[in-house]
Design a protein around this motif. Sequence first.
Motif, PDB file in Angstrom:
ATOM      1  N   PHE A 135       0.850  -1.190   0.000  1.00  0.00           N
ATOM      2  CA  PHE A 135       0.000   0.000   0.000  1.00  0.00           C
ATOM      3  C   PHE A 135       0.883   1.235   0.000  1.00  0.00           C
ATOM      4  N   ASP A 136       0.738   2.083  -1.021  1.00  0.00           N
ATOM      5  CA  ASP A 136       1.559   3.286  -1.116  1.00  0.00           C
ATOM      6  C   ASP A 136       0.888   4.517  -0.514  1.00  0.00           C
ATOM      7  N   GLY A 137      -0.237   4.312   0.148  1.00  0.00           N
ATOM      8  CA  GLY A 137      -0.987   5.417   0.735  1.00  0.00           C
ATOM      9  C   GLY A 137      -2.229   5.742  -0.079  1.00  0.00           C
ATOM     10  N   GLN A 138      -2.246   5.283  -1.340  1.00  0.00           N
ATOM     11  CA  GLN A 138      -3.401   5.521  -2.204  1.00  0.00           C
ATOM     12  C   GLN A 138      -3.856   4.257  -2.934  1.00  0.00           C
ATOM     13  N   VAL A 139      -2.896   3.471  -3.419  1.00  0.00           N
ATOM     14  CA  VAL A 139      -3.199   2.294  -4.226  1.00  0.00           C
ATOM     15  C   VAL A 139      -2.666   1.039  -3.533  1.00  0.00           C
ATOM     16  N   VAL A 140      -3.457  -0.042  -3.574  1.00  0.00           N
ATOM     17  CA  VAL A 140      -3.027  -1.339  -3.059  1.00  0.00           C
ATOM     18  C   VAL A 140      -2.548  -2.172  -4.247  1.00  0.00           C
ATOM     19  N   TYR A 141      -1.302  -2.624  -4.178  1.00  0.00           N
ATOM     20  CA  TYR A 141      -0.735  -3.466  -5.220  1.00  0.00           C
ATOM     21  C   TYR A 141      -0.699  -4.896  -4.692  1.00  0.00           C
ATOM     22  N   GLN A 142      -1.469  -5.776  -5.339  1.00  0.00           N
ATOM     23  CA  GLN A 142      -1.533  -7.166  -4.891  1.00  0.00           C
ATOM     24  C   GLN A 142      -0.222  -7.877  -5.194  1.00  0.00           C
ATOM     25  N   LEU A 143       0.343  -8.514  -4.168  1.00  0.00           N
ATOM     26  CA  LEU A 143       1.565  -9.299  -4.331  1.00  0.00           C
ATOM     27  C   LEU A 143       1.249 -10.776  -4.489  1.00  0.00           C
ATOM     28  N   GLY A 144       0.082 -11.198  -4.017  1.00  0.00           N
ATOM     29  CA  GLY A 144      -0.321 -12.584  -4.174  1.00  0.00           C
ATOM     30  C   GLY A 144      -1.185 -13.052  -3.034  1.00  0.00           C
ATOM     31  N   VAL A 145      -1.755 -14.233  -3.219  1.00  0.00           N
ATOM     32  CA  VAL A 145      -2.589 -14.858  -2.201  1.00  0.00           C
ATOM     33  C   VAL A 145      -1.983 -16.214  -1.878  1.00  0.00           C
ATOM     34  N   ILE A 146      -1.845 -16.485  -0.594  1.00  0.00           N
ATOM     35  CA  ILE A 146      -1.289 -17.749  -0.114  1.00  0.00           C
ATOM     36  C   ILE A 146      -2.434 -18.560   0.488  1.00  0.00           C
ATOM     37  N   GLY A 147      -2.446 -19.850   0.206  1.00  0.00           N
ATOM     38  CA  GLY A 147      -3.450 -20.742   0.775  1.00  0.00           C
ATOM     39  C   GLY A 147      -2.788 -21.861   1.558  1.00  0.00           C
ATOM     40  N   ALA A 176     -11.118  -8.038  -3.504  1.00  0.00           N
ATOM     41  CA  ALA A 176     -11.915  -6.847  -3.203  1.00  0.00           C
ATOM     42  C   ALA A 176     -11.982  -6.585  -1.703  1.00  0.00           C
ATOM     43  N   THR A 177     -12.241  -7.622  -0.924  1.00  0.00           N
ATOM     44  CA  THR A 177     -12.339  -7.480   0.535  1.00  0.00           C
ATOM     45  C   THR A 177     -11.011  -7.028   1.135  1.00  0.00           C
ATOM     46  N   SER A 178      -9.937  -7.639   0.682  1.00  0.00           N
ATOM     47  CA  SER A 178      -8.605  -7.321   1.223  1.00  0.00           C
ATOM     48  C   SER A 178      -8.155  -5.923   0.822  1.00  0.00           C
ATOM     49  N   GLU A 179      -8.361  -5.558  -0.437  1.00  0.00           N
ATOM     50  CA  GLU A 179      -7.974  -4.218  -0.885  1.00  0.00           C
ATOM     51  C   GLU A 179      -8.755  -3.152  -0.132  1.00  0.00           C
ATOM     52  N   ARG A 180     -10.018  -3.408   0.146  1.00  0.00           N
ATOM     53  CA  ARG A 180     -10.831  -2.452   0.902  1.00  0.00           C
ATOM     54  C   ARG A 180     -10.290  -2.290   2.320  1.00  0.00           C
ATOM     55  N   ALA A 181      -9.925  -3.404   2.965  1.00  0.00           N
ATOM     56  CA  ALA A 181      -9.392  -3.352   4.335  1.00  0.00           C
ATOM     57  C   ALA A 181      -8.057  -2.623   4.386  1.00  0.00           C
ATOM     58  N   ILE A 182      -7.197  -2.898   3.419  1.00  0.00           N
ATOM     59  CA  ILE A 182      -5.871  -2.259   3.400  1.00  0.00           C
ATOM     60  C   ILE A 182      -5.978  -0.776   3.080  1.00  0.00           C
ATOM     61  N   SER A 183      -6.823  -0.414   2.140  1.00  0.00           N
ATOM     62  CA  SER A 183      -6.921   0.995   1.733  1.00  0.00           C
ATOM     63  C   SER A 183      -7.477   1.881   2.846  1.00  0.00           C
ATOM     64  N   GLN A 184      -8.053   1.293   3.884  1.00  0.00           N
ATOM     65  CA  GLN A 184      -8.546   2.066   5.018  1.00  0.00           C
ATOM     66  C   GLN A 184      -7.441   2.404   6.017  1.00  0.00           C
ATOM     67  N   GLN A 185      -6.258   1.835   5.811  1.00  0.00           N
ATOM     68  CA  GLN A 185      -5.134   2.106   6.712  1.00  0.00           C
ATOM     69  C   GLN A 185      -4.579   3.510   6.437  1.00  0.00           C
ATOM     70  N   GLU A 186      -3.946   4.089   7.421  1.00  0.00           N
ATOM     71  CA  GLU A 186      -3.404   5.436   7.267  1.00  0.00           C
ATOM     72  C   GLU A 186      -1.938   5.427   6.871  1.00  0.00           C
ATOM     73  N   PRO A 228       1.295   3.851   4.745  1.00  0.00           N
ATOM     74  CA  PRO A 228       1.740   2.994   3.639  1.00  0.00           C
ATOM     75  C   PRO A 228       2.592   1.855   4.173  1.00  0.00           C
ATOM     76  N   GLY A 229       2.600   0.728   3.475  1.00  0.00           N
ATOM     77  CA  GLY A 229       3.437  -0.382   3.901  1.00  0.00           C
ATOM     78  C   GLY A 229       2.999  -1.696   3.276  1.00  0.00           C
ATOM     79  N   LEU A 230       3.607  -2.758   3.768  1.00  0.00           N
ATOM     80  CA  LEU A 230       3.307  -4.112   3.330  1.00  0.00           C
ATOM     81  C   LEU A 230       2.263  -4.680   4.295  1.00  0.00           C
TER      82      LEU A 230
END
Length: 85
Positions: free
Chosen positions: A24-36, A67-77, A79-81
Amino acid sequence: MIEATQIPKNVVSSIPTLEFNGLFDGQVVYQLGVIGELKDQGVGKYQTLAKRYPAHLESDLATKVTATSERAISQQETPGLYQVL
């Protein structure tokens, strides 16, 4: 949020946990992958310390997880991993 200093424990479950990793760069969430989690063939259950990257997900589930994960991350204040379980 789970602190990075907590030691993971192996938990056996009949339902796998998915882990969405994003930068998360503060504005956009860049997906790195999903682990199962992998299923233990001997027990027939999922173990939290046995992982598969990338997770093999059906299209609908992949869309929902993203969608769920990007929404949760974008609510953070800050930036980071981030990792969403």
